[in-house]
Design a protein around this motif. Structure first.
Motif, PDB file in Angstrom:
ATOM      1  N   GLY A 106     -40.953 -41.555  42.554  1.00  0.00           N
ATOM      2  CA  GLY A 106     -39.995 -40.884  43.414  1.00  0.00           C
ATOM      3  C   GLY A 106     -39.515 -39.569  42.841  1.00  0.00           C
ATOM      4  N   SER A 107     -38.172 -39.381  42.828  1.00  0.00           N
ATOM      5  CA  SER A 107     -37.597 -38.125  42.344  1.00  0.00           C
ATOM      6  C   SER A 107     -37.865 -37.927  40.858  1.00  0.00           C
ATOM      7  CB  SER A 107     -36.085 -38.105  42.602  1.00  0.00           C
ATOM      8  OG  SER A 107     -35.443 -39.177  41.925  1.00  0.00           O
ATOM      9  N   PHE A 152     -41.532 -27.143  30.442  1.00  0.00           N
ATOM     10  CA  PHE A 152     -41.273 -27.381  29.026  1.00  0.00           C
ATOM     11  C   PHE A 152     -42.553 -27.242  28.198  1.00  0.00           C
ATOM     12  CE2 PHE A 152     -41.339 -30.489  25.522  1.00  0.00           C
ATOM     13  CZ  PHE A 152     -40.376 -29.896  24.704  1.00  0.00           C
ATOM     14  N   LEU A 153     -43.647 -27.817  28.660  1.00  0.00           N
ATOM     15  CA  LEU A 153     -44.898 -27.752  27.898  1.00  0.00           C
ATOM     16  C   LEU A 153     -45.438 -26.326  27.828  1.00  0.00           C
ATOM     17  CD1 LEU A 153     -46.692 -31.005  29.083  1.00  0.00           C
ATOM     18  CD2 LEU A 153     -45.501 -30.589  26.925  1.00  0.00           C
ATOM     19  N   THR A 154     -45.248 -25.552  28.901  1.00  0.00           N
ATOM     20  CA  THR A 154     -45.642 -24.144  28.855  1.00  0.00           C
ATOM     21  C   THR A 154     -44.815 -23.393  27.821  1.00  0.00           C
ATOM     22  OG1 THR A 154     -46.278 -24.183  31.198  1.00  0.00           O
ATOM     23  CG2 THR A 154     -45.910 -22.029  30.199  1.00  0.00           C
ATOM     24  N   ALA A 155     -43.520 -23.700  27.752  1.00  0.00           N
ATOM     25  CA  ALA A 155     -42.653 -23.064  26.757  1.00  0.00           C
ATOM     26  C   ALA A 155     -43.086 -23.430  25.341  1.00  0.00           C
ATOM     27  CB  ALA A 155     -41.200 -23.466  26.984  1.00  0.00           C
ATOM     28  N   ALA A 189     -37.160 -31.605  16.345  1.00  0.00           N
ATOM     29  CA  ALA A 189     -36.198 -30.772  17.079  1.00  0.00           C
ATOM     30  C   ALA A 189     -36.763 -30.341  18.426  1.00  0.00           C
ATOM     31  CB  ALA A 189     -35.823 -29.552  16.238  1.00  0.00           C
ATOM     32  N   VAL A 190     -38.050 -29.971  18.466  1.00  0.00           N
ATOM     33  CA  VAL A 190     -38.687 -29.587  19.727  1.00  0.00           C
ATOM     34  C   VAL A 190     -38.703 -30.767  20.691  1.00  0.00           C
ATOM     35  CG1 VAL A 190     -40.846 -28.846  20.810  1.00  0.00           C
ATOM     36  CG2 VAL A 190     -40.084 -27.759  18.685  1.00  0.00           C
ATOM     37  N   LEU A 191     -39.014 -31.952  20.187  1.00  0.00           N
ATOM     38  CA  LEU A 191     -39.026 -33.140  21.043  1.00  0.00           C
ATOM     39  C   LEU A 191     -37.630 -33.440  21.586  1.00  0.00           C
ATOM     40  CD1 LEU A 191     -41.427 -35.506  19.051  1.00  0.00           C
ATOM     41  CD2 LEU A 191     -41.918 -34.248  21.153  1.00  0.00           C
ATOM     42  N   LEU A 192     -36.606 -33.250  20.771  1.00  0.00           N
ATOM     43  CA  LEU A 192     -35.240 -33.475  21.243  1.00  0.00           C
ATOM     44  C   LEU A 192     -34.866 -32.488  22.340  1.00  0.00           C
ATOM     45  CD1 LEU A 192     -33.313 -34.248  17.925  1.00  0.00           C
ATOM     46  CD2 LEU A 192     -33.843 -35.827  19.788  1.00  0.00           C
ATOM     47  N   VAL A 193     -35.261 -31.226  22.169  1.00  0.00           N
ATOM     48  CA  VAL A 193     -35.012 -30.231  23.225  1.00  0.00           C
ATOM     49  C   VAL A 193     -35.727 -30.654  24.506  1.00  0.00           C
ATOM     50  CG1 VAL A 193     -35.353 -27.837  23.931  1.00  0.00           C
ATOM     51  CG2 VAL A 193     -34.637 -28.349  21.602  1.00  0.00           C
ATOM     52  N   GLY A 194     -36.959 -31.171  24.366  1.00  0.00           N
ATOM     53  CA  GLY A 194     -37.691 -31.654  25.533  1.00  0.00           C
ATOM     54  C   GLY A 194     -36.975 -32.802  26.228  1.00  0.00           C
ATOM     55  N   ALA A 195     -36.415 -33.720  25.435  1.00  0.00           N
ATOM     56  CA  ALA A 195     -35.689 -34.850  26.018  1.00  0.00           C
ATOM     57  C   ALA A 195     -34.461 -34.373  26.791  1.00  0.00           C
ATOM     58  CB  ALA A 195     -35.275 -35.821  24.911  1.00  0.00           C
ATOM     59  N   PHE A 196     -33.705 -33.445  26.217  1.00  0.00           N
ATOM     60  CA  PHE A 196     -32.529 -32.920  26.913  1.00  0.00           C
ATOM     61  C   PHE A 196     -32.931 -32.089  28.132  1.00  0.00           C
ATOM     62  CE2 PHE A 196     -30.431 -33.724  22.789  1.00  0.00           C
ATOM     63  CZ  PHE A 196     -29.354 -34.458  23.251  1.00  0.00           C
ATOM     64  N   THR A 197     -34.062 -31.386  28.047  1.00  0.00           N
ATOM     65  CA  THR A 197     -34.536 -30.609  29.196  1.00  0.00           C
ATOM     66  C   THR A 197     -34.843 -31.514  30.383  1.00  0.00           C
ATOM     67  OG1 THR A 197     -35.480 -28.886  27.774  1.00  0.00           O
ATOM     68  CG2 THR A 197     -36.352 -29.042  30.008  1.00  0.00           C
ATOM     69  N   LEU A 198     -35.458 -32.659  30.102  1.00  0.00           N
ATOM     70  CA  LEU A 198     -35.846 -33.571  31.182  1.00  0.00           C
ATOM     71  C   LEU A 198     -34.674 -34.370  31.744  1.00  0.00           C
ATOM     72  CD1 LEU A 198     -39.204 -34.985  29.724  1.00  0.00           C
ATOM     73  CD2 LEU A 198     -38.929 -33.282  31.530  1.00  0.00           C
ATOM     74  N   GLU A 245     -43.289 -34.198  36.750  1.00  0.00           N
ATOM     75  CA  GLU A 245     -44.617 -33.649  36.992  1.00  0.00           C
ATOM     76  C   GLU A 245     -44.607 -32.264  37.643  1.00  0.00           C
ATOM     77  OE1 GLU A 245     -46.622 -36.569  39.311  1.00  0.00           O
ATOM     78  OE2 GLU A 245     -46.351 -38.162  37.820  1.00  0.00           O
ATOM     79  N   ARG A 246     -43.530 -31.911  38.301  1.00  0.00           N
ATOM     80  CA  ARG A 246     -43.513 -30.637  39.026  1.00  0.00           C
ATOM     81  C   ARG A 246     -42.419 -29.694  38.557  1.00  0.00           C
ATOM     82  NH1 ARG A 246     -45.775 -30.942  44.156  1.00  0.00           N
ATOM     83  NH2 ARG A 246     -45.250 -28.722  44.264  1.00  0.00           N
ATOM     84  N   LEU A 247     -41.224 -30.209  38.313  1.00  0.00           N
ATOM     85  CA  LEU A 247     -40.071 -29.339  38.101  1.00  0.00           C
ATOM     86  C   LEU A 247     -39.889 -28.931  36.643  1.00  0.00           C
ATOM     87  CD1 LEU A 247     -37.723 -27.985  39.553  1.00  0.00           C
ATOM     88  CD2 LEU A 247     -36.337 -30.022  39.089  1.00  0.00           C
ATOM     89  N   ARG A 248     -39.868 -29.907  35.720  1.00  0.00           N
ATOM     90  CA  ARG A 248     -39.505 -29.588  34.340  1.00  0.00           C
ATOM     91  C   ARG A 248     -40.589 -29.886  33.312  1.00  0.00           C
ATOM     92  NH1 ARG A 248     -33.161 -31.666  34.126  1.00  0.00           N
ATOM     93  NH2 ARG A 248     -32.451 -30.415  35.918  1.00  0.00           N
TER      94      ARG A 248
END
Length: 363
Positions: free
Chosen positions: A82-83, A96-99, A51-60, A89-92
């Motif tokens: 690129g973007s 997510f890993l900090t969360a 479930a955590v991995l799925l949340v990570g996928a949707f976050t990214l 690496e910078r935005l999400r």
């Protein structure tokens, strides 16, 4: 009762702690190392991790700036460019890993406090740890450059808990007094934090106010490293302490009769909780109620008398990452701090918990 069916209290406690409901299995790693586990606990842990991995996928992938699912699947082969690299690496990615790390730390810290206090309302917030850590972190805004924020947060949280320890008269042996003293220390720490905000400039005060509401915005890899180190070091120590904590939860006299040094076990558990909660506060601010609800959710999912370490850690990670994903999708102008969202959810849960405990006659 016949001699055949008579069981002494220590033997019953030993049996109940050694064989949880549902039975255990043993995984042997060589001739000297073995790991005991319950099939339900293992299945639940795997389910929560997925479930955590799925949340990570949707976050990214969510939103206009998100990665495409093709780019996400391609991460197994090569990093995006690129973007896509900026988002990962910078935005999400760091956010997510900090969360994940902060949620795990808060979940286990809450579990340790609830076991020590023998109270479902026990948490770092209630005993003043979170407010003390926030005050320590706020002090770095007044005197920047002297002490790193994580160190200041741990010192502030440790000082708050030490004052609670002194204020109870008998250390951590009286959970009720511990919570009452924690409320007083929390009020003092909050007042000191407010004082720090009044002495700062407008821009600094706004930044500090945003942090004190609990925020995961603009996280970096240094935040990931900070919480990652704390989790990697402290969680194994908490797991090693868990069996003794389960016995302490049965009562001091019974635990001592089984050879557990109760005061020492309780003190070590609180120190581990201080490090976990204070480090989480240092990287994302005092996110409310995650430490309170994660152990209780884990208890109900496991169906046991003790949540352990793994389940509260994964539930905490899921609660915080899912909450942060939700606030990222809410369009309210300025970014909504995740701590405000968890406080809203937690207040509803706290009201329900108080109502159920009152019905049991515990209040």
């Amino acid at each position: 009762m016949s001699a055949r069916t008579r069981v002494s209290a220590p033997a019953a406690a030993r049996r109940s702690s050694a064989v949880p409901p549902g039975g255990t299995r043993t995984l042997r790693l060589g001739s000297k190392l073995s790991i005991r586990y319950r099939r339900r606990s293992l299945f639940l842990s795997v389910l929560l991790a997925v479930a955590v991995l799925l949340v990570g996928a949707f976050t990214l992938t969510a939103g206009k700036l998100g990665l495409s699912w093709t780019e996400l699947l391609a991460l197994a082969v090569s990093p995006p460019e690129g973007s896509g690299a900026f988002v990962l690496e910078r935005l999400r990615g760091p956010r997510f890993l900090t969360a994940v790390g902060a949620g795990m730390a808060l979940g286990v810290a809450g579990s340790l406090f609830q076991t020590v206090t023998r109270n479902p309302l026990g948490s770092p917030e209630v005993v003043g740890l979170t407010s003390g850590a926030a005050a320590g972190a706020a002090a770095t805004a007044l005197w920047p450059g002297y002490v790193p924020v994580p160190v200041a947060a741990i010192l502030g949280g440790g000082l708050a808990v030490a004052l609670v320890w002194l204020g109870t008269g008998r250390g951590f042996a009286r959970p009720g007094k511990m919570i009452v003293a924690g409320i007083g220390i929390s009020a003092v720490a909050s007042a000191l934090t407010s004082l720090a905000m009044t002495t700062l400039g407008e821009q600094q005060a706004q930044t500090l106010a945003f942090y004190l509401n609990g925020s995961l915005a603009s996280r970096s890899w240094s935040h990931v490293a900070t919480i990652g180190i704390a989790v990697a070091v402290v969680l194994p120590a908490a797991a090693a302490l868990q069996r003794r904590l389960d016995l302490v939860a049965l009562g001091d006299e019974l635990a001592e009769s089984l050879g557990v040094r109760v005061d020492r076990t309780r003190t070590v558990a609180v120190l581990l909780a201080v490090v976990l909660a204070a480090t989480a506060v240092s990287v994302c601010g005092p996110v409310a109620f995650v430490a309170l609800v994660a152990p209780q959710i884990a208890l109900r999912l496991l169906g046991t008398s003790s949540p352990g370490v793994v389940a509260p850690a994964l539930v905490g990670a899921l609660v915080l990452t899912l909450s942060d994903f939700t606030v990222q999708q809410i369009d309210v102008g300025p970014a909504l701090p995740v701590g405000i969202f968890t406080a809203g959810l937690g207040s509803l849960y706290l009201g329900w918990l108080l109502w159920t405990e009152a019905r049991k006659g515990l209040f």
